[in-house]
Structure formats: structure tokens, C-alpha cells
Design a protein around this motif. Structure first.
Motif, PDB file in Angstrom:
ATOM      1  N   LYS A  49     -12.746  53.984 -14.332  1.00 42.34           N
ATOM      2  CA  LYS A  49     -12.887  53.429 -15.668  1.00 42.34           C
ATOM      3  C   LYS A  49     -13.045  51.915 -15.643  1.00 42.34           C
ATOM      4  O   LYS A  49     -13.734  51.328 -16.466  1.00 42.34           O
ATOM      5  N   ASN A  50     -12.409  51.264 -14.678  1.00 43.04           N
ATOM      6  CA  ASN A  50     -12.473  49.814 -14.578  1.00 43.04           C
ATOM      7  C   ASN A  50     -13.168  49.408 -13.280  1.00 43.04           C
ATOM      8  O   ASN A  50     -14.299  49.764 -13.061  1.00 43.04           O
ATOM      9  N   MET A  51     -12.470  48.706 -12.395  1.00 42.99           N
ATOM     10  CA  MET A  51     -13.112  48.263 -11.151  1.00 42.99           C
ATOM     11  C   MET A  51     -12.544  49.046  -9.969  1.00 42.99           C
ATOM     12  O   MET A  51     -12.689  48.661  -8.822  1.00 42.99           O
ATOM     13  N   ASN A  52     -11.880  50.145 -10.250  1.00 42.33           N
ATOM     14  CA  ASN A  52     -11.168  50.902  -9.228  1.00 42.33           C
ATOM     15  C   ASN A  52     -12.074  51.923  -8.522  1.00 42.33           C
ATOM     16  O   ASN A  52     -12.562  52.862  -9.137  1.00 42.33           O
ATOM     17  N   PRO A  53     -12.268  51.761  -7.211  1.00 44.92           N
ATOM     18  CA  PRO A  53     -13.090  52.702  -6.438  1.00 44.92           C
ATOM     19  C   PRO A  53     -12.195  53.751  -5.767  1.00 44.92           C
ATOM     20  O   PRO A  53     -12.102  53.833  -4.543  1.00 44.92           O
ATOM     21  N   CYS A  54     -11.504  54.564  -6.572  1.00 47.86           N
ATOM     22  CA  CYS A  54     -10.409  55.385  -6.049  1.00 47.86           C
ATOM     23  C   CYS A  54     -10.829  56.325  -4.918  1.00 47.86           C
ATOM     24  O   CYS A  54     -10.113  56.467  -3.921  1.00 47.86           O
ATOM     25  N   ILE A  55     -11.973  56.993  -5.061  1.00 47.59           N
ATOM     26  CA  ILE A  55     -12.386  57.946  -4.020  1.00 47.59           C
ATOM     27  C   ILE A  55     -12.636  57.219  -2.699  1.00 47.59           C
ATOM     28  O   ILE A  55     -12.135  57.619  -1.642  1.00 47.59           O
ATOM     29  N   ASP A  56     -13.400  56.133  -2.752  1.00 49.28           N
ATOM     30  CA  ASP A  56     -13.692  55.376  -1.535  1.00 49.28           C
ATOM     31  C   ASP A  56     -12.434  54.731  -0.964  1.00 49.28           C
ATOM     32  O   ASP A  56     -12.272  54.628   0.254  1.00 49.28           O
ATOM     33  N   CYS A  57     -11.533  54.306  -1.847  1.00 47.76           N
ATOM     34  CA  CYS A  57     -10.283  53.683  -1.404  1.00 47.76           C
ATOM     35  C   CYS A  57      -9.419  54.688  -0.649  1.00 47.76           C
ATOM     36  O   CYS A  57      -8.910  54.396   0.438  1.00 47.76           O
ATOM     37  N   HIS A  58      -9.255  55.880  -1.220  1.00 49.44           N
ATOM     38  CA  HIS A  58      -8.450  56.908  -0.551  1.00 49.44           C
ATOM     39  C   HIS A  58      -9.064  57.307   0.792  1.00 49.44           C
ATOM     40  O   HIS A  58      -8.353  57.503   1.782  1.00 49.44           O
ATOM     41  N   ALA A  59     -10.386  57.423   0.824  1.00 46.91           N
ATOM     42  CA  ALA A  59     -11.056  57.777   2.073  1.00 46.91           C
ATOM     43  C   ALA A  59     -10.848  56.686   3.129  1.00 46.91           C
ATOM     44  O   ALA A  59     -10.633  56.981   4.311  1.00 46.91           O
ATOM     45  N   MET A  60     -10.920  55.427   2.699  1.00 47.95           N
ATOM     46  CA  MET A  60     -10.710  54.323   3.632  1.00 47.95           C
ATOM     47  C   MET A  60      -9.289  54.333   4.202  1.00 47.95           C
ATOM     48  O   MET A  60      -9.077  54.147   5.404  1.00 47.95           O
ATOM     49  N   MET A  61      -8.316  54.581   3.332  1.00 47.75           N
ATOM     50  CA  MET A  61      -6.930  54.650   3.791  1.00 47.75           C
ATOM     51  C   MET A  61      -6.745  55.773   4.809  1.00 47.75           C
ATOM     52  O   MET A  61      -6.077  55.593   5.831  1.00 47.75           O
ATOM     53  N   MET A  62      -7.346  56.913   4.535  1.00 48.01           N
ATOM     54  CA  MET A  62      -7.193  58.038   5.453  1.00 48.01           C
ATOM     55  C   MET A  62      -7.914  57.794   6.774  1.00 48.01           C
ATOM     56  O   MET A  62      -7.465  58.245   7.826  1.00 48.01           O
ATOM     57  N   ARG A  63      -9.033  57.072   6.693  1.00 53.03           N
ATOM     58  CA  ARG A  63      -9.714  56.723   7.946  1.00 53.03           C
ATOM     59  C   ARG A  63      -8.845  55.805   8.795  1.00 53.03           C
ATOM     60  O   ARG A  63      -8.701  56.002  10.001  1.00 53.03           O
ATOM     61  N   TYR A  64      -8.252  54.807   8.148  1.00 55.03           N
ATOM     62  CA  TYR A  64      -7.347  53.912   8.870  1.00 55.03           C
ATOM     63  C   TYR A  64      -6.176  54.679   9.471  1.00 55.03           C
ATOM     64  O   TYR A  64      -5.816  54.486  10.635  1.00 55.03           O
ATOM     65  N   ALA A  65      -5.576  55.555   8.651  1.00 51.23           N
ATOM     66  CA  ALA A  65      -4.437  56.332   9.142  1.00 51.23           C
ATOM     67  C   ALA A  65      -4.852  57.261  10.271  1.00 51.23           C
ATOM     68  O   ALA A  65      -4.129  57.416  11.270  1.00 51.23           O
ATOM     69  N   GLY A  66      -6.038  57.870  10.127  1.00 52.50           N
ATOM     70  CA  GLY A  66      -6.517  58.759  11.178  1.00 52.50           C
ATOM     71  C   GLY A  66      -6.699  58.043  12.500  1.00 52.50           C
ATOM     72  O   GLY A  66      -6.408  58.592  13.573  1.00 52.50           O
ATOM     73  N   GLU A  67      -7.163  56.800  12.434  1.00 53.23           N
ATOM     74  CA  GLU A  67      -7.360  56.006  13.648  1.00 53.23           C
ATOM     75  C   GLU A  67      -6.035  55.585  14.286  1.00 53.23           C
ATOM     76  O   GLU A  67      -6.017  55.126  15.434  1.00 53.23           O
ATOM     77  N   LEU A  68      -4.926  55.753  13.532  1.00 51.55           N
ATOM     78  CA  LEU A  68      -3.604  55.405  14.054  1.00 51.55           C
ATOM     79  C   LEU A  68      -2.866  56.610  14.638  1.00 51.55           C
ATOM     80  O   LEU A  68      -1.775  56.458  15.186  1.00 51.55           O
ATOM     81  N   LEU A  69      -3.451  57.794  14.502  1.00 56.31           N
ATOM     82  CA  LEU A  69      -2.772  58.996  14.992  1.00 56.31           C
ATOM     83  C   LEU A  69      -2.443  58.886  16.479  1.00 56.31           C
ATOM     84  O   LEU A  69      -1.320  59.196  16.910  1.00 56.31           O
ATOM     85  N   ASP A  70      -3.403  58.443  17.275  1.00 54.61           N
ATOM     86  CA  ASP A  70      -3.156  58.319  18.714  1.00 54.61           C
ATOM     87  C   ASP A  70      -2.096  57.265  19.011  1.00 54.61           C
ATOM     88  O   ASP A  70      -1.220  57.470  19.868  1.00 54.61           O
ATOM     89  N   LYS A  71      -2.168  56.126  18.318  1.00 57.63           N
ATOM     90  CA  LYS A  71      -1.207  55.042  18.558  1.00 57.63           C
ATOM     91  C   LYS A  71       0.224  55.525  18.358  1.00 57.63           C
ATOM     92  O   LYS A  71       1.125  55.188  19.144  1.00 57.63           O
ATOM     93  N   TYR A  72       0.447  56.314  17.309  1.00 55.59           N
ATOM     94  CA  TYR A  72       1.810  56.773  17.002  1.00 55.59           C
ATOM     95  C   TYR A  72       2.096  58.169  17.548  1.00 55.59           C
ATOM     96  O   TYR A  72       3.129  58.750  17.250  1.00 55.59           O
ATOM     97  N   LYS A  73       1.147  58.700  18.327  1.00 53.79           N
ATOM     98  CA  LYS A  73       1.292  60.034  18.913  1.00 53.79           C
ATOM     99  C   LYS A  73       1.625  61.067  17.825  1.00 53.79           C
ATOM    100  O   LYS A  73       2.508  61.914  17.986  1.00 53.79           O
ATOM    101  N   ALA A  74       0.900  60.958  16.711  1.00 53.58           N
ATOM    102  CA  ALA A  74       1.123  61.847  15.571  1.00 53.58           C
ATOM    103  C   ALA A  74       0.099  62.973  15.580  1.00 53.58           C
ATOM    104  O   ALA A  74      -1.018  62.823  16.086  1.00 53.58           O
ATOM    105  N   ASP A  75       0.495  64.108  15.002  1.00 56.27           N
ATOM    106  CA  ASP A  75      -0.358  65.293  15.000  1.00 56.27           C
ATOM    107  C   ASP A  75      -1.271  65.387  13.782  1.00 56.27           C
ATOM    108  O   ASP A  75      -2.350  65.986  13.852  1.00 56.27           O
TER     109      ASP A  75
END
Length: 327
Positions: free
Chosen positions: A76-102
Motif C-alpha cells: 500500500k505504501n513503500m513496503n516491498p513485503c514479498i521481496d523483503c521476506h524473500a531476501m531475509m530467507m535468502r540471507y538466513a538460508g546462506e547462514l545454515l552452514d555457518k550455524y550447522k542448522a538443518d
């Protein structure tokens, strides 16, 4: 031992999602994101309530660049919610190996937000993240197809939830059950969802190709005016705002005061033209206790130095303010 990364926004849902997985005996590490438009304060407070270790990831610059032209558009405003959530998950996904997470988990609830949390949007986020098979949404998992984590036994699907829609009754009951009492409203803390901030941000990127963090942070403060150039006039509304804006000012900015009357702190951010100076002085006069005077003497100069210049002006009219105000 099974380990998961939980994306913690600072709201109740993401905290409950993390706690729900912790209740299965799975080790959970919280991941919180910091940008120019939201910070980690609420996430830190929420994580403490469930004894969740939390890592703060600053992705301000990349997030801002995405915000200007998101692949899946703005809300509705300047919020790119879908792209923002995807970006966060990409960052988190790239950290899975670092934290030995499943795998990683989020607090998203199907159909809680009609635009960004419908089934199509949730699927887009998974696909765009690049880690679709590593994302679990514990609060609504039972109304979605089983994930790899459920099918291979890392997570007990029967202990996950089937929340859907905008009602928050179940979340509030869980919060009470787990002693989570200090949580923010569902509106969230993202500045991009605020109409006035969004208007100012659109104006900023229209005139400045690569805004600085300072340019973005001062969007939160005072009344903003622009006569059409790159410089901008800001008038504070309270003493607290005057103290806040001083954190961002430098010697290239121009500050204005009415010598005989108390009033708003008015500044020009950027290189000031003659027209900017005249209008800023009129704004200072308008938002001073001398606003009913026919004309006022306004002193001004570079911030941090002597105000060694002056100009005589009439206070700005309501029509002039409306013509140049941003938002």
C-alpha cells in the motif's frame, strides 16, 4: 541434534514460531535483520522472553536498493513485503552452514495479511529465497503441504499448528501459556508501511540517486518542504525532535532562528539556494511565537557556527506551506 534458524521480526508470531519448535526439543537460534527502516530492538526484547539466542544481521544497503524497485512491487505504501521476506530467507538460508542448522522457520500465517501472506505470495517467497525446501512455517504448517523437515522426521507435524486468517486468538492464548507478556502490536515497526514516511522516501529517491543513511533517517523527523531542487527544508515540531535532528546535522547545513521569539528549529539540508533561504526563513517565522507579526527578522548560518546572516520576512502562509510540504 537438530538445529533451526528462526527469523525473528520482533513481533509475536515469529516468537511463537520459534518457541513452538523449541518445545519439540530442537535447538533454535534467532536471526534478526536490521535495515534503515526497522531495527532489532523489539526482536531483542522478544527473544529474551523465550531464552532464544539472537544474531543481528545488518543488510541495510542491499535492502534499500531492493526497496527502490522491488521485483514483486510495493504494498500500500513503500513496503516491498514479498521481496523483503524473500531476501531475509535468502540471507538466513546462506547462514545454515555457518550455524550447522538443518532448516529455518518463520512466523508467517496463511492469509493473515491479504497481499503478502496469501498462498501465492508465500510460495513466491519460498521460490525467490533459493531455499524453498528448507523453510518451515510452524504456525500454519498443517494448512500447507508437508515440508521436507516434516516428511523426514526432523519435525513432528502433529505438534505444529493450523492457524489461518486474521484472528489472533490462538496466538494470544499461546503467549499467555508461555508467559510472553511484553509484545508489540501486529502493525509492526517497519517505516515503509507508514504513509507519510513512504511519501517522503519517494520524494527523496526522486531527487537523490544514492541517498545516505542520514538522508533516510531524517525522514522520520519534523515537517519537510522542498521547492524543487535537491536541498530540503525541515521544521521540527517539538523540543525532542530538535534534539534528534541535531544528531544528523553538519556544517554544510543551514540553520535558522527567530531572535525575538521562541519557535521551531528550521534547517536546510544540502546546498541552499536564495529561494530556499527565503522560504526557510518564512517557515521559521510561521512556526514561532511571532507568527502573527507582520514581519520578523530571522538569523541564519551554517550549523555549528555563528548565525551571522539575517533576513526580514513575512511568516509563511498556509497556502505556501501546503504548496511545498512533502507528505
Amino acid at each position: 541434534m537438530t538445529r533451526a534458524l528462526a527469523l525473528i521480526s520482533g513481533g509475536l508470531d515469529s516468537t511463537l514460531a520459534a518457541k513452538l519448535i523449541m518445545e519439540q526439543g530442537i535447538e533454535v537460534i534467532g536471526i534478526c535483520f536490521k535495515s534503515y527502516f526497522f531495527g532489532p530492538t523489539n526482536a531483542i526484547r522478544m527473544a529474551k522472553q523465550i531464552n532464544l539466542p539472537l544474531e543481528v544481521i545488518d543488510f541495510s544497503e542491499e535492502h534499500f536498493n531492493m526497496t527502490k524497485d522491488p521485483k514483486h512491487g510495493h504494498g500500500k505504501n513503500m513496503n516491498p513485503c514479498i521481496d523483503c521476506h524473500a531476501m531475509m530467507m535468502r540471507y538466513a538460508g546462506e547462514l545454515l552452514d555457518k550455524y550447522k542448522a538443518d532448516f529455518m522457520i518463520t512466523g508467517e500465517v496463511l492469509n493473515q495479511r491479504p497481499m503478502s501472506q496469501n498462498k501465492a505470495s508465500l510460495n513466491i517467497v519460498k521460490k525467490e529465497s533459493g531455499f524453498a525446501d528448507k523453510i518451515l512455517r510452524p504456525l500454519c504448517a498443517k494448512v500447507l503441504p508437508p515440508t521436507e523437515m516434516e516428511l523426514n522426521g526432523l519435525v513432528d507435524r502433529e505438534k505444529l499448528l493450523d492457524i489461518s486468517g486474521r484472528s489472533r486468538k490462538i496466538q494470544m492464548e499461546l503467549a499467555e501459556k508461555w508467559g510472553i507478556v511484553d509484545y508489540p502490536s501486529p502493525a509492526g515497526g517497519c517505516k515503509l508501511t507508514e504513509p507519510n514516511f513512504a511519501i517522503r522516501l519517494r520524494d527523496l529517491v526522486k531527487y537523490i540517486d544514492k541517498p545516505s543513511e542520514r538522508d533516510i533517517q531524517i525522514l522520520r523527523i519534523g515537517r519537510h518542504f522542498r521547492l524543487g531542487g535537491k536541498s530540503k527544508i525541515i521544521s521540527t515540531r517539538t523540543a525532542e525532535e530538535a534534539l534528534e535532528i541535531k544528531k544528523y546535522l553538519n556544517s554544510l547545513d543551514t540553520a535558522f532562528l527567530i531572535k525575538e521569539f521562541a519557535g521551531s528549529m528550521v534547517v536546510i539540508i544540502g546546498e541552499a539556494t536564495k529561494e530556499d533561504i527565503t522560504f526557510a526563513a518564512k517557515v521559521a517565522a510561521r512556526y514561532s511565537k511571532g507568527k502573527d507579526e507582520k514581519s520578523l527578522k530571522v538569523i541564519y548560518g551554517n550549523y555549528g557556527s555563528n548565525y551571522n546572516k539575517s533576513i526580514e520576512v513575512e511568516p509563511a502562509t498556509e497556502e505556501e506551506l501546503k504548496e511545498f510540504i512533502i507528505g
